[in-house]
Design an enzyme around this catalytic site. Sequence first.
Site, mmCIF file in Angstrom:
data_model
loop_
_atom_site.group_PDB
_atom_site.id
_atom_site.type_symbol
_atom_site.label_atom_id
_atom_site.label_comp_id
_atom_site.label_asym_id
_atom_site.label_seq_id
_atom_site.Cartn_x
_atom_site.Cartn_y
_atom_site.Cartn_z
ATOM 1 N N HIS A 146 -95.761 11.001 16.716
ATOM 2 C CA HIS A 146 -95.370 12.214 16.162
ATOM 3 C C HIS A 146 -96.530 13.068 16.509
ATOM 4 O O HIS A 146 -97.545 13.162 15.592
ATOM 5 C CB HIS A 146 -94.968 12.205 14.835
ATOM 6 C CG HIS A 146 -94.656 13.730 14.602
ATOM 7 N ND1 HIS A 146 -93.018 13.896 14.371
ATOM 8 C CD2 HIS A 146 -95.260 14.756 14.291
ATOM 9 C CE1 HIS A 146 -93.080 15.135 14.069
ATOM 10 N NE2 HIS A 146 -94.442 15.676 14.070
ATOM 11 N N HIS A 203 -90.762 13.517 21.494
ATOM 12 C CA HIS A 203 -90.309 14.991 21.290
ATOM 13 C C HIS A 203 -91.224 15.946 21.868
ATOM 14 O O HIS A 203 -91.748 16.872 21.168
ATOM 15 C CB HIS A 203 -89.690 15.353 20.103
ATOM 16 C CG HIS A 203 -90.373 14.802 18.927
ATOM 17 N ND1 HIS A 203 -91.852 14.944 18.596
ATOM 18 C CD2 HIS A 203 -89.848 13.883 17.827
ATOM 19 C CE1 HIS A 203 -92.015 14.297 17.467
ATOM 20 N NE2 HIS A 203 -90.961 13.690 17.006
ATOM 21 N N LYS A 217 -94.379 3.365 14.903
ATOM 22 C CA LYS A 217 -94.300 4.880 15.112
ATOM 23 C C LYS A 217 -95.472 5.321 14.106
ATOM 24 O O LYS A 217 -95.708 4.875 13.349
ATOM 25 C CB LYS A 217 -92.981 5.167 14.508
ATOM 26 C CG LYS A 217 -92.721 6.629 14.264
ATOM 27 C CD LYS A 217 -92.496 7.418 15.705
ATOM 28 C CE LYS A 217 -92.464 8.892 15.494
ATOM 29 N NZ LYS A 217 -91.373 9.440 15.016
ATOM 30 N N HIS A 251 -85.028 7.661 20.961
ATOM 31 C CA HIS A 251 -85.672 8.226 19.713
ATOM 32 C C HIS A 251 -84.521 8.768 18.790
ATOM 33 O O HIS A 251 -83.930 9.836 18.951
ATOM 34 C CB HIS A 251 -86.738 9.241 20.061
ATOM 35 C CG HIS A 251 -87.316 9.933 18.740
ATOM 36 N ND1 HIS A 251 -88.539 10.047 18.692
ATOM 37 C CD2 HIS A 251 -86.743 10.169 17.516
ATOM 38 C CE1 HIS A 251 -89.004 10.679 17.363
ATOM 39 N NE2 HIS A 251 -87.817 10.717 16.908
HETATM 40 O O1 DOR Z 1 -87.316 17.648 12.624
HETATM 41 C C1 DOR Z 1 -87.420 16.532 12.456
HETATM 42 N N1 DOR Z 1 -86.575 15.522 11.872
HETATM 43 N N2 DOR Z 1 -88.535 15.793 13.308
HETATM 44 C C2 DOR Z 1 -89.280 14.739 12.950
HETATM 45 O O2 DOR Z 1 -90.102 14.292 13.352
HETATM 46 C C3 DOR Z 1 -88.273 13.803 11.696
HETATM 47 C C4 DOR Z 1 -87.017 14.254 11.665
HETATM 48 C C5 DOR Z 1 -86.331 13.624 10.529
HETATM 49 O O3 DOR Z 1 -86.183 12.327 10.155
HETATM 50 O O4 DOR Z 1 -85.572 14.371 9.827
HETATM 51 ZN ZN ZN Z 2 -87.955 12.016 15.174
#
Ligand code: DOR
Ligand code: ZN
Length: 348
Positions: A140, A178, A103, A17
């Site tokens: 997510h 995550h 995704k 990821h």
């Molecule tokens: O904190 C995050 N940043 N969570 C995500 O799911 C996406 C990511 C980003 O692309 O900055």
């Molecule tokens: Zn991510």
Amino acid sequence: MIVKQKQITIRSPDDCHVHLRDGYILKRVLPYTSKVNSRAIVMPNLIPPITSIKTAIAYRKRILAALPTKHNFIPLMTCYLTDSIDPNEIEHGYREGIFIAAKFYPVHSTTNSSFGVTKITRIQKVLERMQKIGMPILVHGEITEPHIDIFDREARFIEIILEPLRKQLPGLKVVMEHITTKEAAQYVASGNKLLGATITPQHLMFNRNHMLVNKLNPHLYCLPILKRNIHQNALHKLIASGHCRVFLGTDTAPHLRFFKEASYGCAGVFNSPSALPAYATIFEEINSLEYFERFCSENGAKFYNLPLNKTTITLVRKPWKVPNGIYNNTLIPFLAGKVLNWRIKSNV
Ligand code: DOR
Ligand code: ZN
């Protein structure tokens, strides 16, 4: 895996990821991922998002062009699910080996998710097709309804979206990305072979106190947000169990410092420069180094039906100070300025 007092040698990892961004940022951040990992699963949340075979091929080309010449690295591309995505495009891209997975971002759940899915029923046909062809959906896992507290978003997602989805489409392959809570840890632990999960180094190393107590640390702000220590402990327990479908996914998500240290700071932790030593530190702290290699380099590959990497990487037990900043301090890495017990051998 060879573990000695002073060093650990493991098969090269796969980062399941990553956010590599695009343009000049891509060139700056990619080497931190490609130096350590043989492959990475690249998230599609660019603006505009990667929603077609054509744009995925073009993005992959840009990634390969930005790669340092000595790095042997394969970017594995994903497709961003929108309400209007065409199941044929998804199937074609998967069969051609362009997309490894798709995704699922609930709309407004995180960075660049405004094109995300507004209601899961709107992508029913796509999900049925993915089940049919064995294509994984990477979720997510957060409910985004405003009345649901941000700390409850993941647990409620499992209850309201994920469990009904998996009941309705029992053949769908799912990765809970995550994970951050005891509910998610329990859910994946009790799941079948079609259910996997990634865990970031920040969710293993920290809880919300580390981000919020005394002074606010915007560089630990990411989504899903850090939770209570009971949840952090549940994640420790999960990796200490050596679960075979839990694997390394850093969610490295660089944002320029200016956008992190701001009134409306962006979510994302840029952890690729320090992620592997950080994971090693955690596995050692919880006496689980025996499962370190599987987590980093085997479980993910097996879940995605990829061959195991043949090269190795060595970590050396020698204090290593994480840089305070990168590129004139425009990017602040995870654990900036902190000293870790492990370092990657080429840094010695
Ligand atoms: O904190 C995050 N940043 N969570 C995500 O799911 C996406 C990511 C980003 O692309 O900055
Ligand atoms: Zn991510």
